[in-house]
Design a protein around this motif. Structure first.
Motif, PDB file in Angstrom:
ATOM      1  N   ARG A 154       0.816  -1.219   0.000  1.00 50.61           N
ATOM      2  CA  ARG A 154       0.000   0.000   0.000  1.00 50.61           C
ATOM      3  C   ARG A 154       0.844   1.262   0.000  1.00 50.61           C
ATOM      4  N   ARG A 155       2.004   1.205   0.639  1.00 49.67           N
ATOM      5  CA  ARG A 155       2.846   2.394   0.740  1.00 49.67           C
ATOM      6  C   ARG A 155       3.883   2.502  -0.373  1.00 49.67           C
ATOM      7  N   GLY A 156       3.758   1.653  -1.370  1.00 45.54           N
ATOM      8  CA  GLY A 156       4.549   1.850  -2.583  1.00 45.54           C
ATOM      9  C   GLY A 156       5.884   1.149  -2.649  1.00 45.54           C
ATOM     10  N   VAL A 157       6.074   0.074  -1.883  1.00 47.61           N
ATOM     11  CA  VAL A 157       7.300  -0.717  -2.018  1.00 47.61           C
ATOM     12  C   VAL A 157       7.112  -1.669  -3.200  1.00 47.61           C
ATOM     13  N   VAL A 158       7.888  -1.456  -4.249  1.00 48.06           N
ATOM     14  CA  VAL A 158       7.822  -2.310  -5.439  1.00 48.06           C
ATOM     15  C   VAL A 158       9.009  -3.258  -5.369  1.00 48.06           C
ATOM     16  N   ALA A 159       8.719  -4.506  -5.043  1.00 51.74           N
ATOM     17  CA  ALA A 159       9.776  -5.511  -4.911  1.00 51.74           C
ATOM     18  C   ALA A 159       9.361  -6.758  -5.664  1.00 51.74           C
ATOM     19  N   ILE A 160      10.337  -7.384  -6.312  1.00 52.77           N
ATOM     20  CA  ILE A 160      10.066  -8.615  -7.058  1.00 52.77           C
ATOM     21  C   ILE A 160      10.733  -9.793  -6.369  1.00 52.77           C
ATOM     22  N   THR A 161      10.204 -10.977  -6.584  1.00 53.40           N
ATOM     23  CA  THR A 161      10.800 -12.178  -6.010  1.00 53.40           C
ATOM     24  C   THR A 161      12.045 -12.563  -6.811  1.00 53.40           C
ATOM     25  N   VAL A 162      13.133 -12.828  -6.095  1.00 51.36           N
ATOM     26  CA  VAL A 162      14.372 -13.262  -6.751  1.00 51.36           C
ATOM     27  C   VAL A 162      14.790 -14.648  -6.273  1.00 51.36           C
ATOM     28  N   LYS A 163      14.022 -15.190  -5.345  1.00 50.06           N
ATOM     29  CA  LYS A 163      14.236 -16.570  -4.937  1.00 50.06           C
ATOM     30  C   LYS A 163      12.924 -17.121  -4.419  1.00 50.06           C
ATOM     31  N   VAL A 164      12.574 -18.355  -4.803  1.00 53.83           N
ATOM     32  CA  VAL A 164      11.421 -19.050  -4.241  1.00 53.83           C
ATOM     33  C   VAL A 164      11.890 -20.420  -3.769  1.00 53.83           C
ATOM     34  N   ALA A 165      11.421 -20.837  -2.619  1.00 50.68           N
ATOM     35  CA  ALA A 165      11.868 -22.106  -2.050  1.00 50.68           C
ATOM     36  C   ALA A 165      10.832 -22.627  -1.065  1.00 50.68           C
ATOM     37  N   ALA A 166       9.616 -22.843  -1.552  1.00 47.04           N
ATOM     38  CA  ALA A 166       8.568 -23.324  -0.655  1.00 47.04           C
ATOM     39  C   ALA A 166       7.479 -24.031  -1.447  1.00 47.04           C
ATOM     40  N   MET A 167       6.767 -24.895  -0.747  1.00 42.41           N
ATOM     41  CA  MET A 167       5.633 -25.564  -1.350  1.00 42.41           C
ATOM     42  C   MET A 167       4.614 -24.525  -1.821  1.00 42.41           C
ATOM     43  N   GLY A 168       4.185 -24.656  -3.058  1.00 39.94           N
ATOM     44  CA  GLY A 168       3.205 -23.723  -3.592  1.00 39.94           C
ATOM     45  C   GLY A 168       3.807 -22.567  -4.358  1.00 39.94           C
ATOM     46  N   LEU A 169       5.130 -22.438  -4.335  1.00 36.83           N
ATOM     47  CA  LEU A 169       5.817 -21.393  -5.095  1.00 36.83           C
ATOM     48  C   LEU A 169       6.683 -22.053  -6.163  1.00 36.83           C
ATOM     49  N   LYS A 170       6.387 -21.736  -7.433  1.00 35.71           N
ATOM     50  CA  LYS A 170       7.093 -22.361  -8.544  1.00 35.71           C
ATOM     51  C   LYS A 170       7.985 -21.336  -9.235  1.00 35.71           C
ATOM     52  N   PRO A 171       9.244 -21.690  -9.487  1.00 39.75           N
ATOM     53  CA  PRO A 171      10.149 -20.759 -10.154  1.00 39.75           C
ATOM     54  C   PRO A 171       9.597 -20.248 -11.484  1.00 39.75           C
ATOM     55  N   SER A 172       8.995 -21.121 -12.260  1.00 42.14           N
ATOM     56  CA  SER A 172       8.504 -20.729 -13.582  1.00 42.14           C
ATOM     57  C   SER A 172       7.336 -19.754 -13.512  1.00 42.14           C
ATOM     58  N   ALA A 173       6.562 -19.815 -12.436  1.00 42.50           N
ATOM     59  CA  ALA A 173       5.363 -18.984 -12.338  1.00 42.50           C
ATOM     60  C   ALA A 173       5.516 -17.789 -11.417  1.00 42.50           C
ATOM     61  N   HIS A 174       6.403 -17.884 -10.436  1.00 42.04           N
ATOM     62  CA  HIS A 174       6.403 -16.871  -9.385  1.00 42.04           C
ATOM     63  C   HIS A 174       7.686 -16.061  -9.261  1.00 42.04           C
ATOM     64  N   LEU A 175       8.755 -16.452  -9.925  1.00 44.64           N
ATOM     65  CA  LEU A 175       9.968 -15.642  -9.892  1.00 44.64           C
ATOM     66  C   LEU A 175       9.773 -14.374 -10.711  1.00 44.64           C
ATOM     67  N   GLY A 176      10.301 -13.278 -10.235  1.00 41.95           N
ATOM     68  CA  GLY A 176      10.225 -12.012 -10.958  1.00 41.95           C
ATOM     69  C   GLY A 176       8.896 -11.303 -10.832  1.00 41.95           C
ATOM     70  N   LYS A 177       8.002 -11.819 -10.010  1.00 41.82           N
ATOM     71  CA  LYS A 177       6.682 -11.203  -9.835  1.00 41.82           C
ATOM     72  C   LYS A 177       6.732 -10.161  -8.715  1.00 41.82           C
ATOM     73  N   GLU A 178       5.965  -9.097  -8.862  1.00 39.31           N
ATOM     74  CA  GLU A 178       5.874  -8.088  -7.814  1.00 39.31           C
ATOM     75  C   GLU A 178       5.016  -8.612  -6.663  1.00 39.31           C
ATOM     76  N   LEU A 179       5.290  -8.102  -5.468  1.00 44.54           N
ATOM     77  CA  LEU A 179       4.544  -8.537  -4.292  1.00 44.54           C
ATOM     78  C   LEU A 179       3.049  -8.310  -4.448  1.00 44.54           C
ATOM     79  N   ALA A 180       2.676  -7.203  -5.081  1.00 45.10           N
ATOM     80  CA  ALA A 180       1.256  -6.900  -5.270  1.00 45.10           C
ATOM     81  C   ALA A 180       0.576  -8.000  -6.080  1.00 45.10           C
ATOM     82  N   GLU A 181       1.298  -8.553  -7.055  1.00 44.12           N
ATOM     83  CA  GLU A 181       0.740  -9.635  -7.882  1.00 44.12           C
ATOM     84  C   GLU A 181       0.629 -10.935  -7.091  1.00 44.12           C
ATOM     85  N   LEU A 182       1.565 -11.135  -6.170  1.00 45.92           N
ATOM     86  CA  LEU A 182       1.633 -12.407  -5.447  1.00 45.92           C
ATOM     87  C   LEU A 182       0.851 -12.419  -4.139  1.00 45.92           C
TER      88      LEU A 182
END
Length: 730
Positions: A154-182
């Motif tokens: 809400r306060r405008g932090v634009v950050a993308i995922t650069v590492k995923v390592a958990a059940m339900g998070l797939k590198p092909s689908a979730h890497l490089g996505k902004e937090l707002a999208e995820l």
């Protein structure tokens, strides 16, 4: 404060900087650690959160600040939770980095870090800050992660995922996505698999590309490479490695931003911190600090000591100074702490065995001086398991002939305890920057430091007067209790409420009403069986000039990790019959137990408060007027001793189980401490003769006499004497 911010490139370190600004601090520099071998796959450690460290260099231009950077030469050698200074450890690289920042910018007094839930990370930052005389600012600490993530977006932090390592998070689908999208997906994964929505369990890591702090430019990725670190079918690990980027100028920003390339690393805003690690005078101060004086220099001070129990016990020390000729707080406190230190040595113990310290001083104006003396005795080096919790209040000591300092410590023969010592300023609960902790757990009992109505992020007393302070103090106490998996509303054994003697009658009533409506009326006694004992103590002054300070003692049942598992001590033996005790029982048969509060838990913990009001005293002394003569006081002391013995006997506890026993009395009656000690010494001697008193051969009293402005089970009543007892078999 002027702040240097530890930045990793992730969302948390950036958002904590924003929180620093929210609370009036000024970010003047950035600091970054990068791995020596540039191993971007080593992201599980805080020290190696340097994905796109070349981009982090660009933060300096985006924010218009200098960046200090050091390549990590050490490794994680000390892997214990509590860090001990270790040569070759990566923490020493942080020390070297921040030392250089402090050398270049002497006005820096604080360090910002993005710790949310990691004690490992927080304690290492706090260790370095302590050694350099800096304050740790960790405003994200212990915050609700769902609310935190929402606020970041809400306060405008634009950050993308650069590492995923958990059940339900797939590198092909979730890497490089902004937090707002995820965000929605992360919340779903939290419900399904319990992942931390802010990635505190290593589920994912981020790189911040823009936020309100970037006033000059935002970062734009031009190209990146996806590395599949582990192709696990359930929880694959993927890393996004930026390979090209540029800075995009923001309208109305100051200064011009050129093309961003690797050449930026030679920019004048970047300081490379190399070379060996030099240890400063500041960091060695506590290691070499010795008591400011010794007992030998205080031989003319008449010291007295008390001791309860056996396995866990209290040691009290005070000055016998009926003429009021004490030299001053410093000399008196040195003498008292030296005497306690020697007593501990005689028992084969040390400060490491101390769980709690009650520090009573004659003037809160000398609180700083008292702390200076205190830290010369009790240090983190002497307490490797954690420094004891503490409560400090001003009492009318000189008025009753007790000098300027009076100390009581709670001690255990074992070196087994769990200590919570958060030195970082946060939004969680008030910090304890000095050598005392928020709470100490031993033997299923949690001893909490005195809690004021402090606003945690500002460390200032809240406005609104006594009731507002009490409400916030309750909230702060609950936050500390929650850290141990318990609650002040369902786990309380005893509740001590310190109030300023300057409260008006109306304010006293308001405080009591607030405690009842916000606490007593909503207590859940299903875990403890009955209501906790409650006692109000009116002190001459409290820290920071507060109106109210609370000190809960809580029950924390032993769990599977064995931290609080102890064998029960026997309660007896008590004599099957005692003519003396029976005679006392007959004498007081007309008095009911309304003057007593008793709370027992599982036959192993007993808390009791006995209140001798004017009404009770009138019945005991059988006179219409009470002049508080020594004769009358002896009758009251005898009754108090009888009530305590009866409580212990009826609940199958012995005097050996007593860990704390205090008698508070009001100085308005102009009675010296010597008289009160004589009163209770005779009462306990008579108990012992009757076979139901504490059997002591050393002549040391089992109790402490504490002079106060007033005390009672109600804020509106003033007892002549209030008795406070805690006994434990665990």
């Amino acid at each position: 404060m002027e702040v240097v911010a530890l930045v990793s490139g992730g969302k948390d370190s950036c958002f904590n900087m924003m929180r620093c600004l929210d609370y009036g601090h000024k970010i003047v520099a950035l600091a970054n650690l990068i791995p020596l071998d540039d191993a971007v796959d080593e992201l599980d450690s805080y020290m190696y959160q340097t994905v796109g460290h070349q981009i982090v260099v660009s933060y300096a231009k985006c924010m218009g600040l200098p960046l200090f950077r050091r390549r990590i030469r050490g490794s994680s050698r000390d892997q214990g939770l509590k860090y001990n200074v270790t040569a070759g450890d990566e923490v020493e690289d942080m020390f070297a980095l921040l030392s250089e920042v402090k050398r270049k910018i002497p006005s820096v007094t604080a360090v910002s870090s993005g710790a949310i839930a990691s004690d490992y990370q927080r304690l290492r930052v706090e260790s370095v800050c302590s050694r350099l005389g800096l304050v740790s600012l960790a405003f994200l600490w212990k915050q609700d992660q769902t609310l935190l993530l929402d606020e970041m977006i809400r306060r405008g932090v634009v950050a993308i995922t650069v590492k995923v390592a958990a059940m339900g998070l797939k590198p092909s689908a979730h890497l490089g996505k902004e937090l707002a999208e995820l965000k929605c997906h992360l919340l779903q994964m939290n419900e399904s698999y319990g992942i931390n929505v802010c990635g505190e369990g290593g589920e994912y890591e981020t790189l911040t590309l823009d936020c309100p702090l970037f006033r000059n430019a935002r970062i734009v990725l031009d190209d990146f490479e996806v590395l599949l670190h582990s192709p696990d079918s359930i929880a694959p690990v993927g890393i996004l490695h930026p390979s090209a980027f540029h800075l995009e100028h923001k309208p109305n920003s100051s200064g011009s931003i050129g093309d961003s390339t690797i050449a930026q690393e030679s920019s004048s805003c970047l300081y490379e911190v190399d070379g060996a690690i030099a240890h400063s005078v500041v960091e060695n101060k506590q290691d070499t600090l010795s008591p400011v004086a010794t007992v030998d220099t205080c031989t003319d001070i008449d010291l007295c000591i008390s001791k309860t129990g056996k396995k866990m016990f209290s040691i009290g020390c005070w000055i016998k100074d009926p003429s009021g000729s004490a030299e001053g707080l410093k000399a008196d406190l040195v003498a008292v702490l030296s005497r306690i230190e020697n007593q501990l040595k005689e028992e084969g113990l040390g400060w490491v065995n101390v769980l709690y310290v009650h520090l009573f001083i004659s003037s809160m104006k000398e609180f700083g001086l008292a702390n200076e003396v205190y830290v010369s005795f009790i240090t983190e080096q002497k307490c490797p398991l954690g420094v004891p919790s503490r409560s400090t209040i001003e009492l009318p000591l000189i008025q009753v002939g007790l000098g300027n300092a009076y100390v009581e410590v709670l001690v255990t023969n074992e070196q087994v305890k769990r200590v919570l010592h958060v030195q970082s300023i946060s939004c969680w609960a008030p910090s304890c920057i000095g050598p005392y902790s928020q709470a100490t757990l031993y033997g299923e009992i949690l001893y909490m430091a005195g809690q004021l109505g402090l606003d945690p992020p500002t460390m200032k007393l809240c406005p609104g007067g006594p009731t507002a302070e009490l409400e916030l103090a309750l909230r702060n106490s609950e936050a500390v209790a929650n850290a141990f998996g318990c609650s002040i509303f369902s786990s309380a054994i005893h509740f001590l409420v310190y109030c300023s003697a300057h409260l008006t009658s109306s304010e006293k009533e308001q405080v009591e009403h607030e405690l009842h409506s916000s606490y007593v009326s909503i207590l859940d006694c299903s875990n403890t069986g009955s209501y906790p004992t409650i006692l109000y103590i009116f002190a001459s002054d409290l820290p920071k000039g507060a109106y109210v300070e609370i000190k809960p003692i809580l029950y924390v049942p032993a769990n599977d990790d064995g931290v609080t598992t102890n064998k029960l001590e026997a309660g007896g033996p008590w004599p099957s019959s005692s003519k003396s005790f029976s005679a006392w029982s007959a004498q007081y048969s007309d008095l009911d137990d309304s003057c007593c509060q008793v709370h027992t838990i599982g036959g192993k913990i007993c808390s009791a408060v006995v209140s001798i009001t004017n009404d009770i005293a009138l019945k005991i002394c059988s006179t219409e007027q009470l002049y508080h003569s020594e004769e009358h006081l002896k009758a009251l002391g005898r009754f108090c001793a009888f009530q305590l013995a009866k409580i212990l006997i009826h609940n199958d506890f012995s005097w050996n189980n007593v860990t704390m026993l205090r008698f508070y009395y009001s100085v308005e009656h102009s009675v010296t401490a010597d008289v009160m000690f004589r009163v209770f010494s005779e009462a306990f001697a008579e108990l012992e003769e009757g076979g139901v008193g504490p059997c002591r051969t050393d002549g040391i009293p089992i109790f402490n006499i504490v002079p106060v402005s007033a005390s009672g089970c109600s804020a509106s009543t003033s007892d002549i004497i209030s008795c406070e007892l805690l006994a434990s078999k665990v």
